[in-house]
Structure formats: C-alpha cells, structure tokens
Design an enzyme around this catalytic site. Structure first.
Site, mmCIF file in Angstrom:
data_model
loop_
_atom_site.group_PDB
_atom_site.id
_atom_site.type_symbol
_atom_site.label_atom_id
_atom_site.label_comp_id
_atom_site.label_asym_id
_atom_site.label_seq_id
_atom_site.Cartn_x
_atom_site.Cartn_y
_atom_site.Cartn_z
ATOM 1 N N SER A 125 2.217 -13.085 1.768
ATOM 2 C CA SER A 125 2.250 -12.045 0.861
ATOM 3 C C SER A 125 3.445 -11.280 0.824
ATOM 4 O O SER A 125 4.014 -10.992 1.893
ATOM 5 C CB SER A 125 1.062 -11.397 1.292
ATOM 6 N N TYR A 149 -3.865 -6.381 8.412
ATOM 7 C CA TYR A 149 -3.824 -7.458 7.461
ATOM 8 C C TYR A 149 -2.271 -7.953 7.337
ATOM 9 O O TYR A 149 -2.069 -9.204 7.534
ATOM 10 C CB TYR A 149 -4.511 -7.282 6.209
ATOM 11 N N LYS A 153 -0.160 -11.619 8.775
ATOM 12 C CA LYS A 153 0.583 -12.312 7.742
ATOM 13 C C LYS A 153 2.122 -12.583 8.559
ATOM 14 O O LYS A 153 2.608 -13.670 8.665
ATOM 15 C CB LYS A 153 0.913 -11.703 6.429
ATOM 16 N N ARG A 231 3.898 -2.916 -9.895
ATOM 17 C CA ARG A 231 3.876 -4.471 -9.078
ATOM 18 C C ARG A 231 4.232 -5.600 -9.954
ATOM 19 O O ARG A 231 4.217 -5.445 -11.240
ATOM 20 C CB ARG A 231 2.304 -4.562 -8.796
HETATM 21 C C1 WQD Z 1 -1.980 -2.489 -7.580
HETATM 22 C C2 WQD Z 1 -1.434 -1.089 -8.146
HETATM 23 C C3 WQD Z 1 -2.357 0.753 -7.067
HETATM 24 C C4 WQD Z 1 -6.623 -0.203 -7.780
HETATM 25 C C5 WQD Z 1 -2.878 -5.594 -2.602
HETATM 26 C C6 WQD Z 1 -2.700 -5.976 -1.003
HETATM 27 C C7 WQD Z 1 -1.601 -6.962 -0.952
HETATM 28 C C8 WQD Z 1 -2.135 -8.255 -1.532
HETATM 29 C C9 WQD Z 1 -2.259 -7.781 -3.189
HETATM 30 C C10 WQD Z 1 -3.131 -9.765 -0.456
HETATM 31 C C11 WQD Z 1 -1.178 -0.145 -7.260
HETATM 32 C C12 WQD Z 1 -2.885 0.664 -8.124
HETATM 33 C C13 WQD Z 1 -5.316 -0.279 -7.627
HETATM 34 C C14 WQD Z 1 -7.322 0.813 -8.494
HETATM 35 C C15 WQD Z 1 -5.071 1.852 -8.908
HETATM 36 N N1 WQD Z 1 -3.282 -8.657 -1.387
HETATM 37 N N2 WQD Z 1 -4.699 0.866 -8.214
HETATM 38 N N3 WQD Z 1 -6.667 1.929 -8.844
HETATM 39 O O1 WQD Z 1 -2.037 -2.801 -3.503
HETATM 40 O O2 WQD Z 1 -0.082 -3.902 -4.809
HETATM 41 O O3 WQD Z 1 -1.501 -5.171 -3.145
HETATM 42 O O4 WQD Z 1 -3.129 -6.852 -3.229
HETATM 43 O O5 WQD Z 1 -2.138 -10.394 0.179
HETATM 44 O O6 WQD Z 1 -1.570 -7.592 0.446
HETATM 45 O O7 WQD Z 1 -2.028 -4.634 -0.530
HETATM 46 O O8 WQD Z 1 -2.545 -4.374 -5.334
HETATM 47 O O9 WQD Z 1 -4.254 -4.410 -7.129
HETATM 48 O O10 WQD Z 1 -4.602 -3.041 -4.849
HETATM 49 O O11 WQD Z 1 -2.923 -2.346 -6.570
HETATM 50 O O12 WQD Z 1 -4.435 2.912 -9.417
HETATM 51 O O13 WQD Z 1 -8.805 0.945 -8.390
HETATM 52 O O14 WQD Z 1 -2.603 -0.477 -8.811
HETATM 53 O O15 WQD Z 1 -2.101 2.111 -6.645
HETATM 54 O O16 WQD Z 1 -0.072 0.520 -7.701
HETATM 55 P P1 WQD Z 1 -1.365 -3.855 -3.981
HETATM 56 P P2 WQD Z 1 -3.531 -3.704 -5.906
#
Ligand code: WQD
Length: 336
Positions: A125, A149, A153, A231
């Site tokens: 990841s 987590y 990794k 992202r």
């Molecule tokens: C994306 C963006 C949040 C939810 C995570 C894990 C990573 C990987 C992928 C496994 C961010 C924002 C999110 C919400 C929001 N998993 N957000 N409201 O955090 O980049 O990565 O998932 O490998 O390890 O950390 O993904 O989809 O949680 O967040 O505003 O209800 O959306 O702040 O900017 P993230 P995410």
C-alpha cells in the site's frame, strides 16, 4: 498457464484480480477466511468469467489448511491479498493486526517453501510512504508507517526482501496500491465493506443510494487546490490488470521488486464527490468537519516504473471509476 493461489480472493481487490487472471488464461484457486467478504463473490466471479473457481475457506494462520491446498493443487505462484486493512481498527487492535497480517504471511511463506513455490505478488500500500516523502512517490523512497496496519505492510515488505536475499530463486513483486475504487463493469462485484465504510468512495456510494445521510468531509484547510485531501484514485480493474503484468514479470525475474500501482494523478475529495454526483445524477449532501487524525494532505504515485518494467498503466478516469462504482451500488444496495 500455471495454477495460482489467490489469498483474500473473495475480497474487493482479490475478486477483481481473480477475473483478470482468469481472463489472462490462468487457473486460479481462491483462499479466504470470509472475515471481510462473502463466498457469493466466488459465484459472481464464475458468472462473469464462465469458469469454475476452486474456493477454500481457509485462514492464512491455518498451516494444515494451507498445506491441503498445496497438496491438492500444483501452485506455481501466490497472489497475496489476505489481511486486515482498517487503519483505525489497527490502532485499537495492534496485536490482532500483527498476529494476523505478519504471522499469517510468515506461515504462508513457510508452506510455499515446503512446496517449492518461489513466486509471490504481494498486496502492499502507498501507506508505506508515510507522511514525510514528497509527492509523487517513487519506489526507492524510504518507507515507514504511522499506524499498526501500515507497519504490517512495511514489515511484510522487509520479510520478502530478506527471503529474496536468503533464497536466490525467490521472486517477490510488491505492489504499492494507491486508492482503488470502482467495480467490474458487470456491476456483479464491487467494494462491499462491512458496516459503515471508512473509505471515501464506498461512503459516498452509500449516501448516493440513501443508506447514509450525508458525507463528512474530513477538513478543507489542507494545502491543496480546494483545501480537501488529494489522493490517487485508481480503477480496481486497472489495479487487477496490473497484478497480471506483475506476475508475468515475476515469472521471468528473481528478486524483490516494489512497484507503484497508481495513475500519477491526484483528485480532491470534492472532485470525487462531483464525479460521483455526475455518475448517480444526484446531489451528495455533505458537511465539512475536522480533519481525520493521521490523514495527509496529498498522496499520488509516480507510475513510471510500472510502465517501464511491466508495460502497464492505468487507463480509466475518475468519471468511469465513479460510474462503475455506482452501477454496482445500485444493483447491490446492501452489498453482495
Ligand atoms: C481518502 C480521502 C480523507 C472518508 C486509506 C488507507 C490506506 C489504504 C486506502 C489500505 C482522504 C477523505 C474519507 C470520509 C473524507 N487502505 N475522506 N470523508 O485515507 O487515502 O487511504 O485507504 O491499504 O492504507 O489509509 O483513503 O478513502 O479513507 O480517504 O473526507 O468519510 O477522503 O480525509 O482525504 P486514504 P480514504
């Protein structure tokens, strides 16, 4: 083509990878403990591909169970997805994460050694890039973690590096995913988290389908174009196809090889919401709230190495990812 074992094969990414491998002519054997997925996913894979998939309800901590799989199938390579992956949960339950993800992977590697299986494609990841590296992330940057987590990794990658050092015949391609979203075009399989989704797109999908009231945007005061988190969202089928390219490469090259699977393009939370609104033709109600602890402002890949080494690149854009996610959600409002 040989026979491959896909651990975590009924999960979100594992099930999509299974389809890509079957389409590429591989025979696949699925293994999953069903802790975060349904066996129905295996049936959906058969509906999509028209091919039978052998499924074993086996936990990667069950050495005897895994030995039975290898005794009954000539496994040429393992595509290793199985593992717990909720960042927040890992902070609350570190021992469960270390015992499951790392302990289980060690047992899997020991069974592979017993049966002279020397090839693994590992699900890693972008989280291993931590919060100190500049974007776009490059594979030779230092890796670290900010939660258990992420540390699983980092440690599993190190274990594979050391196995490749100790066994010159071993080959490990480690795929560092950015943010996989979307679903197979059939709408039969997709992201199907248990309970309230932690991740952005499955949460937006449940707002769109009326299961959740509104989206909380975790902060709009980041140093990004619109203040919300940026992202690198990648279509899960592009990611799946990247695994086929990675296995082709692993079959021809020994050693340890970390490779980013991302688009190289960043999208903000609000851009994702707007793309989803276009896909579902509804407004997504939202409120701006405090930042989520541990979040970074921006994360996206330098995808050059995958292009140069694997001849692979992502092809789907954000609108297509949201449209495919919406089709799955509309057809499966309560998941599969
Ligand atoms: C994306 C963006 C949040 C939810 C995570 C894990 C990573 C990987 C992928 C496994 C961010 C924002 C999110 C919400 C929001 N998993 N957000 N409201 O955090 O980049 O990565 O998932 O490998 O390890 O950390 O993904 O989809 O949680 O967040 O505003 O209800 O959306 O702040 O900017 P993230 P995410």
């Amino acid at each position: 083509m040989g026979k491959i074992l896909i651990t975590g094969g009924t999960g979100f990414i594992g099930s999509h990878a299974c389809i890509a491998f079957i389409n590429a002519g591989y025979q696949v054997v699925l293994m999953d403990n069903l802790s975060n997925s349904k066996v129905e996913a295996a049936a959906r894979i058969e509906m999509i591909t028209g091919k039978h998939v052998r499924f074993y309800r086996t936990d990667m901590r069950d050495v005897e169970g895994m030995r039975q799989i290898f005794l009954n199938n000539k496994i040429d390579a393992v595509i290793h997805f199985a593992g717990l992956k909720a960042v927040g949960e890992s902070v609350e339950k570190p021992l469960e994460y270390y015992e499951n993800n790392i302990g289980g992977t060690i047992k899997l590697l020991e069974v592979m050694a017993e049966f002279q299986c020397n090839t693994m494609v590992l699900s890693s990841s972008a989280t291993v890039y931590g919060c100190d590296n500049p974007v776009p992330y490059l594979e030779d940057m230092p890796i670290s973690a900010t939660n258990p987590y992420g540390y699983t990794k980092v440690m599993i990658e190190q274990i594979l590096r050391d196995v490749c050092t100790a066994n010159s015949s071993f080959r490990a391609v480690v795929l560092r995913y950015f943010n996989p979203i979307g679903a197979h075009e059939s709408g039969l399989i997709g992201e199907n988290p248990k309970g309230i989704p932690n991740n952005l797109v499955p949460y937006v999908a449940q707002v769109a389908v009326g299961k959740l009231k509104q989206l909380s945007v975790f902060g709009n005061d980041y140093d990004t174009p619109d203040g919300t988190g940026v992202r690198d969202y990648i279509h899960v089928m592009d990611l799946a196809n990247g695994h086929v390219a990675a296995l082709d490469y692993a079959m021809q090259h020994t050693g340890f090889e970390p490779i980013n699977l991302g688009t190289g393009k960043g999208s903000s939370v609000l851009e994702v919401v707007h793309a989803y609104e276009k896909a579902c033709r509804k407004q997504i109600p939202l409120q701006i709230v405090e930042r989520r602890a541990g979040d970074i402002a921006t994360s996206y890949a330098d995808p050059t190495k995958a292009k140069e080494l694997l001849g692979w690149e992502a092809v789907s854009n954000l609108e297509e990812m949201c449209a495919d996610s919406w089709r799955f959600t509309l057809q499966n409002p309560n998941g599969i």
